[in-house]
Design an enzyme around this catalytic site. Structure first.
Site, PDB file in Angstrom:
ATOM      1  N   GLN A   1       0.780  -1.245   0.000  1.00 60.53           N
ATOM      2  CA  GLN A   1       0.000   0.000   0.000  1.00 60.53           C
ATOM      3  C   GLN A   1       0.814   1.298   0.000  1.00 60.53           C
ATOM      4  O   GLN A   1       0.470   2.250  -0.709  1.00 60.53           O
ATOM      5  CB  GLN A   1      -0.937   0.021   1.222  1.00 60.53           C
ATOM      6  CG  GLN A   1      -1.833   1.228   1.239  1.00 60.53           C
ATOM      7  CD  GLN A   1      -2.776   1.335   2.423  1.00 60.53           C
ATOM      8  OE1 GLN A   1      -3.384   2.357   2.637  1.00 60.53           O
ATOM      9  NE2 GLN A   1      -2.934   0.282   3.193  1.00 60.53           N
TER      10      GLN A   1
ATOM     11  N   GLU B   1       1.455  -1.341   8.344  1.00 61.71           N
ATOM     12  CA  GLU B   1       0.649  -0.214   8.817  1.00 61.71           C
ATOM     13  C   GLU B   1       0.558  -0.074  10.344  1.00 61.71           C
ATOM     14  O   GLU B   1       0.949   0.942  10.921  1.00 61.71           O
ATOM     15  CB  GLU B   1      -0.772  -0.366   8.230  1.00 61.71           C
ATOM     16  CG  GLU B   1      -1.800   0.600   8.771  1.00 61.71           C
ATOM     17  CD  GLU B   1      -1.543   2.038   8.346  1.00 61.71           C
ATOM     18  OE1 GLU B   1      -1.276   2.269   7.169  1.00 61.71           O
ATOM     19  OE2 GLU B   1      -1.624   2.938   9.208  1.00 61.71           O
TER      20      GLU B   1
ATOM     21  N   ASP C   1       0.712   3.698   6.017  1.00 66.37           N
ATOM     22  CA  ASP C   1       0.953   3.349   4.618  1.00 66.37           C
ATOM     23  C   ASP C   1       0.648   4.519   3.682  1.00 66.37           C
ATOM     24  O   ASP C   1       1.539   5.082   3.051  1.00 66.37           O
ATOM     25  CB  ASP C   1       0.081   2.150   4.219  1.00 66.37           C
ATOM     26  CG  ASP C   1       0.662   0.837   4.715  1.00 66.37           C
ATOM     27  OD1 ASP C   1       1.860   0.790   5.005  1.00 66.37           O
ATOM     28  OD2 ASP C   1      -0.090  -0.147   4.804  1.00 66.37           O
TER      29      ASP C   1
ATOM     30  N   GLY D   1      -7.645  20.223  19.243  1.00 60.86           N
ATOM     31  CA  GLY D   1      -7.279  21.636  19.286  1.00 60.86           C
ATOM     32  C   GLY D   1      -7.721  22.275  20.589  1.00 60.86           C
ATOM     33  O   GLY D   1      -8.097  21.590  21.540  1.00 60.86           O
ATOM     34  N   GLY D   2      -7.704  23.589  20.640  1.00 57.75           N
ATOM     35  CA  GLY D   2      -8.048  24.292  21.876  1.00 57.75           C
ATOM     36  C   GLY D   2      -9.553  24.350  22.138  1.00 57.75           C
ATOM     37  O   GLY D   2      -9.982  24.722  23.225  1.00 57.75           O
TER      38      GLY D   2
HETATM   39  C1  LIG Z   1       6.066  -4.633   3.202  1.00 57.11           C
HETATM   40  C2  LIG Z   1       7.136  -5.642   3.564  1.00 57.11           C
HETATM   41  C3  LIG Z   1       7.058  -5.951   5.068  1.00 57.11           C
HETATM   42  C4  LIG Z   1       6.839  -6.910   2.762  1.00 57.11           C
HETATM   43  O1  LIG Z   1       7.867  -7.859   2.942  1.00 57.11           O
HETATM   44  P1  LIG Z   1       8.021  -9.088   1.935  1.00 57.11           P
HETATM   45  O2  LIG Z   1       6.666  -9.520   1.464  1.00 57.11           O
HETATM   46  O3  LIG Z   1       8.847 -10.120   2.591  1.00 57.11           O
HETATM   47  O4  LIG Z   1       8.695  -8.447   0.643  1.00 57.11           O
HETATM   48  P2  LIG Z   1      10.206  -7.911   0.468  1.00 57.11           P
HETATM   49  O5  LIG Z   1      10.163  -6.470   0.261  1.00 57.11           O
HETATM   50  O6  LIG Z   1      11.081  -8.436   1.553  1.00 57.11           O
HETATM   51  O7  LIG Z   1      10.597  -8.620  -0.902  1.00 57.11           O
HETATM   52  C5  LIG Z   1      10.670 -10.047  -0.968  1.00 57.11           C
HETATM   53  C6  LIG Z   1      11.665 -10.500  -1.973  1.00 57.11           C
HETATM   54  O8  LIG Z   1      11.085 -10.368  -3.287  1.00 57.11           O
HETATM   55  C7  LIG Z   1      12.096  -9.927  -4.166  1.00 57.11           C
HETATM   56  N1  LIG Z   1      11.482  -9.322  -5.342  1.00 57.11           N
HETATM   57  C8  LIG Z   1      10.579  -8.331  -5.396  1.00 57.11           C
HETATM   58  N2  LIG Z   1      10.280  -8.030  -6.671  1.00 57.11           N
HETATM   59  C9  LIG Z   1      10.997  -8.869  -7.432  1.00 57.11           C
HETATM   60  C10 LIG Z   1      11.089  -9.050  -8.849  1.00 57.11           C
HETATM   61  N3  LIG Z   1      10.405  -8.320  -9.717  1.00 57.11           N
HETATM   62  N4  LIG Z   1      11.939 -10.019  -9.284  1.00 57.11           N
HETATM   63  C11 LIG Z   1      12.649 -10.781  -8.420  1.00 57.11           C
HETATM   64  N5  LIG Z   1      12.595 -10.649  -7.088  1.00 57.11           N
HETATM   65  C12 LIG Z   1      11.762  -9.687  -6.596  1.00 57.11           C
HETATM   66  C13 LIG Z   1      12.867  -8.954  -3.328  1.00 57.11           C
HETATM   67  O9  LIG Z   1      14.095  -8.683  -3.913  1.00 57.11           O
HETATM   68  C14 LIG Z   1      12.974  -9.724  -2.020  1.00 57.11           C
HETATM   69  O10 LIG Z   1      14.017 -10.678  -2.126  1.00 57.11           O
HETATM   70  P3  LIG Z   1      15.153 -10.870  -0.969  1.00 57.11           P
HETATM   71  O11 LIG Z   1      14.389 -11.174   0.283  1.00 57.11           O
HETATM   72  O12 LIG Z   1      15.949 -11.997  -1.490  1.00 57.11           O
HETATM   73  O13 LIG Z   1      15.906  -9.603  -0.858  1.00 57.11           O
HETATM   74  C15 LIG Z   1       8.540  -5.111   3.222  1.00 57.11           C
HETATM   75  O14 LIG Z   1       8.635  -4.946   1.836  1.00 57.11           O
HETATM   76  C16 LIG Z   1       8.871  -3.777   3.916  1.00 57.11           C
HETATM   77  O15 LIG Z   1       9.174  -3.717   5.111  1.00 57.11           O
HETATM   78  N6  LIG Z   1       8.807  -2.678   3.144  1.00 57.11           N
HETATM   79  C17 LIG Z   1       9.160  -1.361   3.634  1.00 57.11           C
HETATM   80  C18 LIG Z   1       8.091  -0.788   4.521  1.00 57.11           C
HETATM   81  C19 LIG Z   1       6.751  -0.748   3.851  1.00 57.11           C
HETATM   82  O16 LIG Z   1       6.553  -0.177   2.808  1.00 57.11           O
HETATM   83  N7  LIG Z   1       5.767  -1.332   4.552  1.00 57.11           N
HETATM   84  C20 LIG Z   1       4.371  -1.159   4.250  1.00 57.11           C
HETATM   85  C21 LIG Z   1       3.893  -1.897   3.123  1.00 57.11           C
HETATM   86  S1  LIG Z   1       2.252  -1.355   2.817  1.00 57.11           S
END
Ligand SMILES: CC(C)(COP(=O)(O)OP(=O)(O)OC[C@H]1O[C@@H](n2cnc3c(N)ncnc32)[C@H](O)[C@@H]1OP(=O)(O)O)[C@@H](O)C(=O)NCCC(=O)NCCS
Length: 424
Positions: free
Chosen positions: A16, A138, A167, A246-247
């Site tokens: 998001q 979030e 988010d 607010g106030g």
């Molecule tokens: C949201 C979040 C918790 C999700 O975590 P997740 O589902 O495990 O996803 P990640 O971002 O860790 O990505 C997973 C993997 O997919 C890989 N990936 C994503 N797109 C890819 C693509 N097109 N091709 C190949 N690999 C891809 C990433 O490189 C990552 O690999 P790695 O773990 O080997 O480095 C995390 O992305 C995060 O903390 N983001 C920052 C904060 C944020 O925006 N949070 C709110 C989200 S609404």
């Protein structure tokens, strides 16, 4: 002409926070190219499914006006295509877990080498420091940013809010950073890195609660209900229920029908400037001059009594009648609108704040349109892309692949299966 015409955005976002930002850029006219993992795509495509087989509302409502390319950024040919995208784009936006982009081989240093004019914008849960490696969602951000500890009632647990301030709130902050960096690039010719931490964005939105934290040193917070109730203040900004931030004291009060309708309530603010009108409307004209009620500071220890009396009046009217009666007197009130009522409010469709969008897999659905209105840059909301819908056109039209070279890229497996054009 749209405000961001000619700006190309490499949208490496998911879930998001990041998609909120790139959707705004797309609405302002940027060409937003969403890069998604072949065959999988943004995880939200298949989260909270309501129409089997179709992209979810979670995805469609956050990814309007974008194009989608499937690309495996960990495959050698995929890295080549990604490098070409970085060369071509003005902005790269990402919200992967900390370090994910580096692990792909695309550190900020490398990205700058490829394209010194690019603006790279990132969302992480926390800024540099002890939590910088954490993955964050979030509600974690709402808690870590100070919002949850100040939301809810004094005698209950901390609460998260329904508004996605972690988010979508961070996406908004990031969007402002990106357009500011684009503006600076006009003069400097250089790109830069824009970073937003979700904790920071929530804290920014909870600024008034840090204000109150500091005011505690000077004594009790008199506009909080607990002051009038004689409950002592502790060391930290307390939860203030529905007190106004607010106030001017305010509360949520019952309206006619509250016994059956969970949203038959109004917000009611007893702004000092209209106190006399409030007294007349609720049938307590004597309060206009009575000692203990006439002046704002005198009222602060009687807020429970005052609001109970106002509520006796609001309970005789619907929330809309309260609005109709109070508005002409400039008494600030607001009906508690349900999502059902909002989705049926034709006035919001007329301004483009609510939109009806057609989608080939799911038919018509409702969404929130662009909440920021520019008088010289119209927004036309178009549906979100299907996974990989534009892979072929992006490879050829944006990146210039053709002939054997295009076949090589497609044959490498880096870009998934090329889709036939989706039926509108
Ligand atoms: C949201 C979040 C918790 C999700 O975590 P997740 O589902 O495990 O996803 P990640 O971002 O860790 O990505 C997973 C993997 O997919 C890989 N990936 C994503 N797109 C890819 C693509 N097109 N091709 C190949 N690999 C891809 C990433 O490189 C990552 O690999 P790695 O773990 O080997 O480095 C995390 O992305 C995060 O903390 N983001 C920052 C904060 C944020 O925006 N949070 C709110 C989200 S609404």
């Amino acid at each position: 002409m749209k405000a961001l015409d000619g700006i190309k955005v490499l949208d490496f976002t998911h879930v998001q926070s990041g998609p909120t930002c790139t959707q705004l850029l797309a609405w302002f006219g940027a060409d937003v190219i969403k890069v998604e993992r072949p065959g999988v795509g943004d995880a939200t495509r298949k989260q909270l499914i309501d129409v089997p087989g179709a992209d979810s509302l979670y995805f469609t409502m956050l990814n309007h006006n974008k194009r989608s390319i499937e690309l495996n950024s960990k495959n050698e040919t995929g890295k080549e295509v990604l490098t070409r995208l970085i060369e071509e784009c003005d902005v790269l936006v990402e919200n992967f877990a900390p370090g994910a982009l580096d692990r792909m081989g695309f550190s900020w240093e490398r990205i700058q080498e490829i394209n010194p004019r690019i603006i790279m914008a990132s969302i992480k849960g926390f800024g540099p420091g002890k939590y910088e490696d954490c993955k964050v969602y979030e509600n974690v951000a709402q808690c870590a940013g100070g919002s949850a500890s100040t939301t809810g009632f004094l005698d209950g647990p901390p609460l998260v809010t329904g508004a996605q301030i972690g988010d979508s709130g961070t996406g908004l902050h990031l969007c402002l950073g990106i357009v500011t960096a684009l503006f600076q690039r006009e003069k400097s010719g250089r790109g830069q890195k824009v970073s937003c931490a979700m904790q920071d964005s929530v804290l920014n939105l909870a600024r008034v609660k840090l204000r109150d934290q500091q005011r505690l040193a000077a004594g009790p917070l008199k506009e909080y209900s607990q002051f009038g109730e004689g409950v002592p203040f502790g060391e930290a900004t307390p939860r203030a229920g529905n007190d106004s931030g607010g106030g001017q004291p305010g509360r949520i009060l019952k309206c006619k029908g509250w016994e059956q309708d969970p949203n038959a309530y109004t917000y009611f603010i007893i702004q000092a400037a209209v106190w006399e009108k409030v007294c007349d409307v609720i049938g307590r004209p004597e309060w206009k001059t009575q000692e203990g009620y006439a002046k704002p500071p005198e009222r602060l220890d009687k807020l429970n009594e005052i609001f109970s009396t106002i509520e006796e009046w609001t309970m005789t009217r619907t929330k809309f009648e309260v609005m109709e009666i109070c508005n002409p007197h400039d008494i600030p009130v607001g009906p508690i609108l349900s999502m059902k009522e909002i989705s049926e409010d034709e006035g919001l469709y007329a301004t483009g704040t609510m939109v009806r969008v057609d989608h080939p897999e799911r038919g018509e659905y409702l969404s929130v349109g662009c909440p920021i209105k520019l008088s010289d840059s119209d927004v036309e909301v178009t549906r979100s892309p299907l996974l990989g819908e534009h892979t072929s056109e992006i490879l050829s039209d944006v990146l210039g692949y053709s002939g054997d070279d295009l076949d090589r890229v497609i044959g490498s497996g880096a870009v998934g299966e090329i889709k036939a054009e989706a039926a509108e």
